[in-house]
Design an enzyme around this catalytic site. Structure first.
Site, PDB file in Angstrom:
ATOM      1  N   HIS A  20       0.836  -1.209   0.000  1.00 55.14           N
ATOM      2  CA  HIS A  20       0.000   0.000   0.000  1.00 55.14           C
ATOM      3  C   HIS A  20       0.869   1.257   0.000  1.00 55.14           C
ATOM      4  O   HIS A  20       0.373   2.355  -0.252  1.00 55.14           O
ATOM      5  CB  HIS A  20      -0.897  -0.015   1.245  1.00 55.14           C
ATOM      6  CG  HIS A  20      -2.260   0.571   1.039  1.00 55.14           C
ATOM      7  ND1 HIS A  20      -2.889   0.632  -0.188  1.00 55.14           N
ATOM      8  CD2 HIS A  20      -3.138   1.132   1.918  1.00 55.14           C
ATOM      9  CE1 HIS A  20      -4.082   1.203  -0.048  1.00 55.14           C
ATOM     10  NE2 HIS A  20      -4.255   1.519   1.208  1.00 55.14           N
ATOM     11  N   ASN A  78      -6.757   7.512   4.072  1.00 56.83           N
ATOM     12  CA  ASN A  78      -8.109   8.023   3.806  1.00 56.83           C
ATOM     13  C   ASN A  78      -8.252   9.522   4.075  1.00 56.83           C
ATOM     14  O   ASN A  78      -9.312  10.091   3.865  1.00 56.83           O
ATOM     15  CB  ASN A  78      -9.153   7.231   4.604  1.00 56.83           C
ATOM     16  CG  ASN A  78      -8.931   7.305   6.102  1.00 56.83           C
ATOM     17  OD1 ASN A  78      -7.981   7.938   6.566  1.00 56.83           O
ATOM     18  ND2 ASN A  78      -9.809   6.669   6.864  1.00 56.83           N
ATOM     19  N   ASP A 126      -0.782   2.365  -5.356  1.00 62.34           N
ATOM     20  CA  ASP A 126      -0.853   0.931  -5.612  1.00 62.34           C
ATOM     21  C   ASP A 126      -2.140   0.613  -6.358  1.00 62.34           C
ATOM     22  O   ASP A 126      -3.164   1.254  -6.139  1.00 62.34           O
ATOM     23  CB  ASP A 126      -0.780   0.150  -4.293  1.00 62.34           C
ATOM     24  CG  ASP A 126      -1.895   0.544  -3.317  1.00 62.34           C
ATOM     25  OD1 ASP A 126      -2.088   1.753  -3.091  1.00 62.34           O
ATOM     26  OD2 ASP A 126      -2.572  -0.355  -2.777  1.00 62.34           O
ATOM     27  N   ASN A 158      -8.841   4.549  -1.234  1.00 66.10           N
ATOM     28  CA  ASN A 158      -9.170   5.605  -0.269  1.00 66.10           C
ATOM     29  C   ASN A 158      -8.329   6.861  -0.434  1.00 66.10           C
ATOM     30  O   ASN A 158      -8.801   7.971  -0.173  1.00 66.10           O
ATOM     31  CB  ASN A 158      -9.026   5.073   1.163  1.00 66.10           C
ATOM     32  CG  ASN A 158     -10.111   4.082   1.520  1.00 66.10           C
ATOM     33  OD1 ASN A 158     -11.202   4.105   0.956  1.00 66.10           O
ATOM     34  ND2 ASN A 158      -9.815   3.183   2.447  1.00 66.10           N
TER      35      ASN A 158
END
Length: 199
Positions: free
Chosen positions: A21, A79, A104, A125
């Protein structure tokens, strides 16, 4: 000449540093290393920022044709990435069409790379937060393929698990290639970069 803002999307802190991520962070770290630029955390910016200039000879170049490039790693969680992006963009007077988000991408296999302008957030997000805070999706995206998890593994667990040691070198090579694509994107534009790198 107007500046560019290159945002690596990821989560802050050592827990997430070597996860899939955080490949966006890895790419901007690579660009900062090429430029020999140091990271700072300016007050109120909610992120780590490094500044450099880019020329045909690469990051850290000098000369009248040098383009200012601001690198950003948000210190918010994924987020809330948009909060840092809007603050840094406003401070450096960067318009959305000169913002590059590196993230990613589960829907691309590892080793695949796609660059695009605009679009939805595809469940990501970080992109969703950027769209919300910028009030537009019209920024550039560099989609770093990480592939889908094997078997029935939960995608969230997959992206947040450390990259296996056996794959670290492959990720380092791919990260350098994605950094090359970002440099070309800033210097030569989207169409030329898509022709060379999109897979």
């Amino acid at each position: 000449m107007a500046a560019w803002l290159v945002v690596g999307l990821g989560n802050p802190g050592p827990t997430y540093a070597s996860t899939r991520h955080n490949v966006g962070f890895m790419v901007v770290d690579e660009l900062a290393a090429r430029a020999r630029a140091s990271w700072a955390a300016p007050r109120g910016m909610r992120g780590d920022v490094a500044e450099s200039r880019l020329t045909a000879s690469g990051m850290g170049g000098i000369g009248a044709d040098a383009t200012k490039v601001v690198l950003l790693k948000p210190r918010t969680f994924m987020n809330e990435s948009g909060a840092a992006v809007t603050r840094v963009a406003a401070f450096h007077k960067v318009t959305p069409d000169r913002i590059v988000a590196i993230h990613d991408e589960l829907d691309l296999e590892f080793g695949q790379l796609r660059l695009k302008a605009g679009g939805g957030d595809n469940g990501h997000n970080g992109l969703r937060s950027m769209r919300a805070h910028l009030s537009t999706g019209d920024f550039l995206r560099v989609r770093y393929g990480i592939g889908r998890p094997p078997g029935r593994q939960d995608p969230a667990a997959y992206v947040l698990a450390p990259i296996p040691t056996t794959l670290r070198e492959d990720y380092a090579v791919e990260t350098a290639r994605v950094a090359d694509a970002v440099e070309m994107l800033v210097l030569e534009g989207l169409a030329a970069t898509q022709n060379r790198f999109n897979s």
